[in-house]
Enzyme design. Structure first.
Site, PDB file in Angstrom:
ATOM      1  N   THR A   1       0.941  -1.116  -0.254  1.00  0.00           N
ATOM      2  CA  THR A   1       0.080  -0.047   0.199  1.00  0.00           C
ATOM      3  C   THR A   1       0.951   1.024  -0.310  1.00  0.00           C
ATOM      4  O   THR A   1       1.804   1.479   0.322  1.00  0.00           O
ATOM      5  CB  THR A   1      -1.036   0.355   1.389  1.00  0.00           C
ATOM      6  OG1 THR A   1      -1.730   1.142   1.364  1.00  0.00           O
ATOM      7  CG2 THR A   1       0.461   0.422   2.545  1.00  0.00           C
TER       8      THR A   1
ATOM      9  N   HIS B   1      -2.308   5.449   6.428  1.00  0.00           N
ATOM     10  CA  HIS B   1      -3.054   5.823   7.395  1.00  0.00           C
ATOM     11  C   HIS B   1      -3.257   4.184   7.399  1.00  0.00           C
ATOM     12  O   HIS B   1      -3.154   3.350   9.118  1.00  0.00           O
ATOM     13  CB  HIS B   1      -3.835   6.422   7.024  1.00  0.00           C
ATOM     14  CG  HIS B   1      -3.778   7.470   7.129  1.00  0.00           C
ATOM     15  ND1 HIS B   1      -4.284   9.146   8.555  1.00  0.00           N
ATOM     16  CD2 HIS B   1      -4.508   8.775   5.969  1.00  0.00           C
ATOM     17  CE1 HIS B   1      -4.645   9.716   7.562  1.00  0.00           C
ATOM     18  NE2 HIS B   1      -3.959  10.200   6.426  1.00  0.00           N
ATOM     19  N   LYS B   2      -3.128   3.951   6.391  1.00  0.00           N
ATOM     20  CA  LYS B   2      -3.845   1.953   6.845  1.00  0.00           C
ATOM     21  C   LYS B   2      -1.999   1.413   7.021  1.00  0.00           C
ATOM     22  O   LYS B   2      -2.692   0.391   8.299  1.00  0.00           O
ATOM     23  CB  LYS B   2      -3.718   1.439   5.624  1.00  0.00           C
ATOM     24  CG  LYS B   2      -5.343   2.111   4.660  1.00  0.00           C
ATOM     25  CD  LYS B   2      -5.177   1.282   3.445  1.00  0.00           C
ATOM     26  CE  LYS B   2      -6.649   1.655   2.377  1.00  0.00           C
ATOM     27  NZ  LYS B   2      -6.508   0.803   1.326  1.00  0.00           N
TER      28      LYS B   2
ATOM     29  N   ASP C   1      -7.683  -4.417   0.508  1.00  0.00           N
ATOM     30  CA  ASP C   1      -8.650  -3.170  -0.632  1.00  0.00           C
ATOM     31  C   ASP C   1      -9.866  -3.812   1.062  1.00  0.00           C
ATOM     32  O   ASP C   1     -10.818  -4.345   0.631  1.00  0.00           O
ATOM     33  CB  ASP C   1      -9.138  -3.871  -1.352  1.00  0.00           C
ATOM     34  CG  ASP C   1      -9.655  -2.686  -2.222  1.00  0.00           C
ATOM     35  OD1 ASP C   1      -9.038  -1.788  -2.731  1.00  0.00           O
ATOM     36  OD2 ASP C   1     -10.551  -2.955  -3.267  1.00  0.00           O
ATOM     37  N   THR C   2     -10.500  -1.913   0.737  1.00  0.00           N
ATOM     38  CA  THR C   2     -11.384  -1.494   1.552  1.00  0.00           C
ATOM     39  C   THR C   2     -13.084  -0.693   0.941  1.00  0.00           C
ATOM     40  O   THR C   2     -12.108   0.376   0.695  1.00  0.00           O
ATOM     41  CB  THR C   2     -11.431  -0.844   2.955  1.00  0.00           C
ATOM     42  OG1 THR C   2     -10.155  -1.941   3.238  1.00  0.00           O
ATOM     43  CG2 THR C   2     -12.081  -0.056   3.594  1.00  0.00           C
TER      44      THR C   2
ATOM     45  N   LYS D   1      -9.878   3.552  17.282  1.00  0.00           N
ATOM     46  CA  LYS D   1     -10.533   3.117  16.582  1.00  0.00           C
ATOM     47  C   LYS D   1     -10.474   1.797  16.057  1.00  0.00           C
ATOM     48  O   LYS D   1     -10.913   0.995  15.429  1.00  0.00           O
ATOM     49  CB  LYS D   1     -10.406   3.471  15.035  1.00  0.00           C
ATOM     50  CG  LYS D   1     -10.725   3.321  13.236  1.00  0.00           C
ATOM     51  CD  LYS D   1      -9.823   4.331  12.324  1.00  0.00           C
ATOM     52  CE  LYS D   1     -10.328   3.812  11.230  1.00  0.00           C
ATOM     53  NZ  LYS D   1     -10.145   4.161  10.307  1.00  0.00           N
TER      54      LYS D   1
END
Ligand code: IMP
Length: 191
Positions: A7, A11-12, A68-69, A171
């Protein structure tokens, strides 16, 4: 064990590093010296996650994973879904995507939605996928300044705050990405 995370989204990387077990080293594409934007041309999260992981495995011959989101909104028939990054058009901002979402939801009573993450892991050439789902709802106005993407308008079930009002750790209590990552870690622990 060392794994490349396919990626370019920091953030991920931060979210996944925050929940990983000790002994598992994540190397980002940047850290691995790979400067490519991997395309996501398919119609499902599963196919895109798979394609991204396979691309990096073929380039590096190193164990790796991708994810993948998508945000799936019930009254929009699962949209934006796999198109979440490009909902408002190619090269559009997080803000433009949220704006389009709020406009499309303006006359809808049902604002329930879920984030769904699919992780594709390749170990010694063999692929395994893991899914993580976080159910919640889309609120009418943005709240909070943390996170990314649709975080300012998504409240997970069990909380009164949006993801953008939470730090990475909080989160992680609710997150789709954490649930999928936990499954990946459990799988690796059994190898
Ligand atoms: P990607 O294709 O997996 O990189 O993600 C698609 C889009 O979904 C991103 O550009 C974000 O807008 C959104 N997205 C993915 N994960 C999250 C999240 O955890 N919170 C909010 N939005 C997210």
């Amino acid at each position: 064990m060392k794994l490349i995370f396919a990626t370019n989204n920091q953030h991920k990387v931060d979210e996944i590093r925050a929940v990983l077990a000790e002994g598992l080293e994540i190397v980002t594409l940047k850290e691995a010296g790979i400067d490519i934007d991997i395309p996501e041309p398919f119609h499902t999260l599963e196919e895109n996650a798979s394609a991204k992981a396979k691309t990096i495995y073929e380039m590096t011959a190193t164990n790796c994973f991708s994810e993948d989101t998508g945000l799936e909104v019930v009254s929009l028939n699962g949209e934006p879904g796999v198109k979440s990054a490009r909902y408002a058009g190619d090269n559009r901002s997080f803000d433009a995507n949220i704006e389009k979402l709020l406009i499309n939801l303006a006359d809808k009573i049902d604002r329930t939605a879920q984030f769904r993450t699919v992780i594709s892991l390749i170990i010694d050439g063999k692929e395994t996928q893991f899914e993580g789902i976080c159910k919640g709802k889309i609120i009418e106005n943005r709240k909070g300044g943390q996170g990314f993407g649709y975080d300012p308008v998504f409240i997970p079930e069990g909380s009164t705050k949006t993801f953008a009002e939470m730090d990475t750790k909080e989160k992680g209590i609710f997150s789709h990405r954490r649930i999928a990552t936990d499954k990946l870690v459990a799988f690796l622990n059994k190898l």
